[in-house]
Design an enzyme around this catalytic site. Sequence first.
Site, mmCIF file in Angstrom:
data_model
loop_
_atom_site.group_PDB
_atom_site.id
_atom_site.type_symbol
_atom_site.label_atom_id
_atom_site.label_comp_id
_atom_site.label_asym_id
_atom_site.label_seq_id
_atom_site.Cartn_x
_atom_site.Cartn_y
_atom_site.Cartn_z
ATOM 1 C CG ASP A 194 45.464 33.084 27.330
ATOM 2 O OD1 ASP A 194 46.409 33.582 27.134
ATOM 3 O OD2 ASP A 194 44.036 33.285 26.952
ATOM 4 C CB CYS A 232 44.566 36.322 28.624
ATOM 5 S SG CYS A 232 43.353 37.747 28.833
ATOM 6 C CG ASN A 241 42.070 52.621 41.126
ATOM 7 O OD1 ASN A 241 42.481 53.089 40.353
ATOM 8 N ND2 ASN A 241 41.032 53.585 41.514
ATOM 9 N NE ARG A 243 41.456 62.961 45.380
ATOM 10 C CZ ARG A 243 42.579 63.008 44.860
ATOM 11 N NH1 ARG A 243 43.714 63.098 45.626
ATOM 12 N NH2 ARG A 243 42.727 63.022 43.464
ATOM 13 N NE ARG A 302 36.952 58.928 46.397
ATOM 14 C CZ ARG A 302 37.397 60.086 45.990
ATOM 15 N NH1 ARG A 302 38.746 60.034 45.366
ATOM 16 N NH2 ARG A 302 36.949 61.143 46.272
HETATM 17 C C1 RB5 Z 1 41.672 33.431 24.238
HETATM 18 O O1 RB5 Z 1 41.253 33.167 22.734
HETATM 19 C C2 RB5 Z 1 41.074 34.758 24.477
HETATM 20 O O2 RB5 Z 1 39.860 34.729 24.554
HETATM 21 C C3 RB5 Z 1 41.794 35.182 25.784
HETATM 22 O O3 RB5 Z 1 43.177 35.126 25.623
HETATM 23 C C4 RB5 Z 1 41.236 36.356 26.342
HETATM 24 O O4 RB5 Z 1 41.690 37.579 25.391
HETATM 25 C C5 RB5 Z 1 40.183 36.501 27.033
HETATM 26 O O5 RB5 Z 1 39.844 37.574 27.557
#
Ligand code: RB5
Length: 147
Positions: A8, A65, A99, A132, A136
Site C-alpha cells: 500500500d 503495508c 507451514n 509431519r 497440518r
Molecule cells: C495504513 O494506514 C495502514 O493501516 C496499513 O498500511 C496497514 O498497516 C494495515 O494493516
Amino acid sequence: MKIAIGNDHVALEMKQEIAAFLKDMGHKVVDFGTDSAQRCDYPVYGERVARAVAGGEADCGVLICGTGVGISMAANKVNGIRACVCSEPYTARLSKRHNNTNIIAFGSRVVGIDMAKMIVAEWLAAEYEGGRHQKRVEMLADIERRQ
Ligand code: RB5
C-alpha cells in the site's frame, strides 16, 4: 523464481527497495502496485498478489503495508494462500519449513530495510520440510473446502 510483490502507500519506498533486492538476487519480480504514494486500500494489493500466487502466475509473493497485518489478512482470504506476517527472520524461516507459506508479509512501520531484506532472504532460502507438517497444511486447505 518469479515473485509477485505488492504494497500500500505506506510501504511504497520499502517495496521498491525490496523489489531491487530480489532482482539483484536473480529473481524475476512482478509488481502488482501500488506505485503511488497516494492513500490507497491494502486489500486491493493483497488480493492481487494472492491471486497471482494461487493461480500459478507467480511462484510466491511478498506483501508490505504499514504493519503487514492488513495486507496478509487480505491475502489469506484467497484459497490456497498461506501468508505470514513476520518481523524477524526466525519466524519467516519456520513459516516456510513448517507451514509452507507461499506469501511473506511485513510492515514498513515495524521493520527497517535491513531487517526486511533478512526476512525475505531467510524465507526464500528455507525449504518446506513436509513430513509431519504435511497433514497440518492439508488441514488448512480442508478448512477452505468446508467454507
Ligand atoms: C495504513 O494506514 C495502514 O493501516 C496499513 O498500511 C496497514 O498497516 C494495515 O494493516
